[in-house]
Each structure stands twice: as structure tokens, then as C-alpha cells.
Design a protein around this motif. Sequence first.
Motif, PDB file in Angstrom:
ATOM      1  N   ALA A  96       0.762  -0.826  -0.180  1.00 15.90           N
ATOM      2  CA  ALA A  96      -0.477   0.204  -0.214  1.00 15.90           C
ATOM      3  C   ALA A  96       0.968   1.639   0.546  1.00 15.90           C
ATOM      4  N   GLU A  97       1.998   0.915   0.657  1.00 14.70           N
ATOM      5  CA  GLU A  97       3.158   2.319   0.413  1.00 14.70           C
ATOM      6  C   GLU A  97       3.494   2.723  -0.707  1.00 14.70           C
ATOM      7  N   ASP A  98       3.692   1.558  -1.100  1.00 14.89           N
ATOM      8  CA  ASP A  98       4.545   1.531  -2.924  1.00 14.89           C
ATOM      9  C   ASP A  98       2.862   2.440  -3.562  1.00 14.89           C
ATOM     10  N   SER A  99       1.790   1.863  -3.567  1.00 10.72           N
ATOM     11  CA  SER A  99       1.302   1.861  -4.269  1.00 10.72           C
ATOM     12  C   SER A  99       0.779   4.013  -4.170  1.00 10.72           C
ATOM     13  N   LEU A 100       0.683   4.127  -3.176  1.00 12.33           N
ATOM     14  CA  LEU A 100       0.259   5.658  -2.306  1.00 12.33           C
ATOM     15  C   LEU A 100       1.557   6.378  -3.162  1.00 12.33           C
ATOM     16  N   ASP A 101       3.048   6.137  -3.207  1.00 11.20           N
ATOM     17  CA  ASP A 101       3.942   6.660  -3.523  1.00 11.20           C
ATOM     18  C   ASP A 101       3.553   7.250  -4.678  1.00 11.20           C
ATOM     19  N   LEU A 102       2.942   6.135  -5.459  1.00  4.81           N
ATOM     20  CA  LEU A 102       3.218   5.926  -7.135  1.00  4.81           C
ATOM     21  C   LEU A 102       2.062   6.920  -7.001  1.00  4.81           C
ATOM     22  N   ILE A 103       1.495   6.746  -6.349  1.00  2.00           N
ATOM     23  CA  ILE A 103       0.030   7.625  -6.487  1.00  2.00           C
ATOM     24  C   ILE A 103       0.429   9.183  -6.763  1.00  2.00           C
ATOM     25  N   THR A 104       1.104   9.699  -5.812  1.00  4.11           N
ATOM     26  CA  THR A 104       1.766  10.567  -5.681  1.00  4.11           C
ATOM     27  C   THR A 104       2.761  11.244  -6.901  1.00  4.11           C
ATOM     28  N   SER A 105       4.271  10.473  -7.101  1.00  4.45           N
ATOM     29  CA  SER A 105       4.894  10.483  -7.764  1.00  4.45           C
ATOM     30  C   SER A 105       3.880  11.164  -9.517  1.00  4.45           C
ATOM     31  N   SER A 106       3.183  10.679  -9.828  1.00  3.89           N
ATOM     32  CA  SER A 106       2.304   9.792 -11.135  1.00  3.89           C
ATOM     33  C   SER A 106       1.695  11.385 -11.271  1.00  3.89           C
ATOM     34  N   VAL A 107       1.163  11.489 -10.174  1.00  2.00           N
ATOM     35  CA  VAL A 107       0.626  12.849 -10.589  1.00  2.00           C
ATOM     36  C   VAL A 107       1.383  14.483 -10.499  1.00  2.00           C
ATOM     37  N   VAL A 108       2.466  14.013 -10.608  1.00  2.00           N
ATOM     38  CA  VAL A 108       3.045  15.293 -10.807  1.00  2.00           C
ATOM     39  C   VAL A 108       3.812  14.907 -11.935  1.00  2.00           C
ATOM     40  N   ALA A 109       3.997  13.389 -12.386  1.00  2.00           N
ATOM     41  CA  ALA A 109       4.896  13.511 -13.743  1.00  2.00           C
ATOM     42  C   ALA A 109       3.554  13.757 -14.622  1.00  2.00           C
ATOM     43  N   THR A 110       2.696  13.754 -14.621  1.00  2.00           N
ATOM     44  CA  THR A 110       1.774  13.468 -15.339  1.00  2.00           C
ATOM     45  C   THR A 110       0.842  14.824 -15.568  1.00  2.00           C
ATOM     46  N   ILE A 111       0.625  15.443 -14.751  1.00  2.00           N
ATOM     47  CA  ILE A 111       0.045  16.997 -14.582  1.00  2.00           C
ATOM     48  C   ILE A 111       1.305  18.008 -14.881  1.00  2.00           C
ATOM     49  N   PRO A 112       1.029  18.838 -15.607  1.00  2.00           N
ATOM     50  CA  PRO A 112       2.041  19.530 -16.359  1.00  2.00           C
ATOM     51  C   PRO A 112       2.607  20.801 -14.889  1.00  2.00           C
ATOM     52  N   GLY A 113       3.101  21.428 -14.618  1.00  2.00           N
ATOM     53  CA  GLY A 113       3.691  22.489 -13.721  1.00  2.00           C
ATOM     54  C   GLY A 113       3.299  21.911 -12.588  1.00  2.00           C
ATOM     55  N   ILE A 114       2.910  20.671 -11.924  1.00  2.00           N
ATOM     56  CA  ILE A 114       2.637  20.242 -10.431  1.00  2.00           C
ATOM     57  C   ILE A 114       4.575  19.497 -10.457  1.00  2.00           C
ATOM     58  N   THR A 115       4.985  20.331  -9.017  1.00  2.00           N
ATOM     59  CA  THR A 115       5.798  20.112  -9.283  1.00  2.00           C
ATOM     60  C   THR A 115       6.427  19.399  -7.686  1.00  2.00           C
ATOM     61  N   GLY A 116       4.921  19.098  -6.921  1.00  2.00           N
ATOM     62  CA  GLY A 116       5.151  18.693  -5.701  1.00  2.00           C
ATOM     63  C   GLY A 116       2.957  18.179  -5.240  1.00  2.00           C
ATOM     64  N   ALA A 117       3.174  16.921  -4.943  1.00  2.00           N
ATOM     65  CA  ALA A 117       1.562  16.245  -4.159  1.00  2.00           C
ATOM     66  C   ALA A 117       1.841  15.642  -2.647  1.00  2.00           C
ATOM     67  N   SER A 118       1.027  15.249  -2.031  1.00  2.00           N
ATOM     68  CA  SER A 118       1.699  14.717  -1.048  1.00  2.00           C
ATOM     69  C   SER A 118      -0.679  13.864  -0.808  1.00  2.00           C
ATOM     70  N   ILE A 119      -0.829  12.474   0.565  1.00  2.00           N
ATOM     71  CA  ILE A 119      -1.801  13.067   0.831  1.00  2.00           C
ATOM     72  C   ILE A 119      -1.987  12.870   2.531  1.00  2.00           C
ATOM     73  N   SER A 120      -2.879  13.706   2.807  1.00  2.00           N
ATOM     74  CA  SER A 120      -3.028  14.018   3.798  1.00  2.00           C
ATOM     75  C   SER A 120      -4.438  13.131   4.482  1.00  2.00           C
ATOM     76  N   VAL A 121      -3.694  12.756   5.871  1.00  2.00           N
ATOM     77  CA  VAL A 121      -4.867  11.136   6.541  1.00  2.00           C
ATOM     78  C   VAL A 121      -5.719  12.008   7.680  1.00  2.00           C
ATOM     79  N   THR A 122      -6.638  12.404   7.997  1.00  2.00           N
ATOM     80  CA  THR A 122      -6.950  12.901   9.589  1.00  2.00           C
ATOM     81  C   THR A 122      -6.857  11.283  10.088  1.00  2.00           C
ATOM     82  N   SER A 123      -7.599  11.130  11.090  1.00  2.00           N
ATOM     83  CA  SER A 123      -8.279   9.588  11.798  1.00  2.00           C
ATOM     84  C   SER A 123      -9.524  10.779  13.150  1.00  2.00           C
ATOM     85  N   THR A 124     -10.359   9.746  13.669  1.00  2.00           N
ATOM     86  CA  THR A 124     -11.169   9.457  14.743  1.00  2.00           C
ATOM     87  C   THR A 124     -10.965  10.972  16.123  1.00  2.00           C
TER      88      THR A 124
END
Length: 229
Positions: free
Chosen positions: A23-51
Motif C-alpha cells: 500500500a505504501e508503494d502504491s500511494l508513493d506511485l500515486i503522488t509521484s504520478s500526479v507530478v509526472a502527468t499534470i503539467p506544472g505540478i512540482t509536489g504532491a502529498s496525501i493528508s489523512v485524518t483520524s477519529t
Amino acid sequence: MELPELADLMGTVADTLRTPVTAEDSLDLITSSVVATIPGITGASISVTSTDGTIETLAPTDPLAAEVDQLQYDLGEGPCLDAALSEPVVQVDNLGSDDRWPQYGPKAAALGMHSQLSFQFRAAPRVRGALNLYADEPQTFDADAHYIAGMYADWAAVLLGWSRQESTMTEALESRTTIGTAIGILMERYQLDANRAFTFLVRTSQTGNVKLREVAAGVVRDTAKKART
């Protein structure tokens, strides 16, 4: 990219899927892919809240993305917090001059972040998250950025076992017809589950420097061509 080249590239990518994907690899792949596929994006992350009300960052693409996430958490304001806690989508075209976040905006601009786009996804019970996109130039996000980022947010939710805006995986796939069709084809062709089929598409996009939608369209065209012969 021509279909024979795409077929060769897909074969190479298929070999990489024989190793386990966490799951960690997959989430890393998602954020790195956002940067790679959307022009102009220089960084990405996922914020997670808890109960218990805490919030943390997963899969930042670089230290600056993690830093501006933490800045929002510390200040108690910012687009990623608004998206994770209340708003489905939050877009900022110029962080330095947007008065919605009087503390965060100028500080983020001083760090070199000038645009931000955050997409909410939801988990039950009472847990939410946000996919955050950052750019070092103002006025970065267009309609295509929203489309692609929304798709990645759906998949971040799926990979975490969640459903964004109460939609199921099937509904998420159906809302993006070409990508969903390509994923179905890959699931059958390579005996993959939906998550790994999506990973296949993303890796092919990255390896071949081809937009994700073009890779998906190529898969569909190739399948249709073979069906006619």
C-alpha cells in the motif's frame, strides 16, 4: 507512441508487477504520478485524518510538500485542512494573495509554493483525507488538472480501502470510461486485480513518458484491433 511500441513497453512494465506491491508503494506511485502527468505540478502529498482529530502526511513527493503540509497542520488553516475536513475540492491560484488563509498563504509563498489544489476523499467512520497538489507558479490548474487529480484521489481512496464521496470502485471506474475500460482489459489480460491494473497503467505512463489517458486509449485501441483480426 505507436501501438507496437506501447505493446513492448507494457511487456516491460508487466515484468515489474511480478514483485509484491505494498500500500505504501502504491500511494508513493500515486503522488509521484500526479507530478509526472499534470503539467506544472512540482509536489504532491496525501493528508489523512483520524477519529481522534490528528492529521498526518503520507507519500510526499519531496521534503517541501511535507513541510507545507505540516505548516498547515501547525497553523490550523490551509487548503489541505479544508479539503480533508469539509470541502470536496479547494483550489488556490495564488497563495500569496489569497486572503482565505492569512497566515498560511504568505508563509507558503515565501517557501516557493504559489498554487495548490486539494481533493477530498472520505473514509468511514468519520475519517477523511485529501490529495494535495502543489505548484511553484500561480494560476497552474486547469480543467484537465481537475479531471486527472480527481481520478488519482479516487484511487488513493480505493488503495486505502476507502470510498471517495461514497462512491464504490465500480462507480469510480465507470466515471472515467477510457481508463476504466483499459483497467478491465488489463485485469483480464494479465490476471491482475483492479489496484495492480491501475498501477500497470501508471507505470507504463511514467516509463514511456506518455499521458495516462493516452496509454489507456492505446490499450483500448489495441484490444479493438485484435478483435477485428
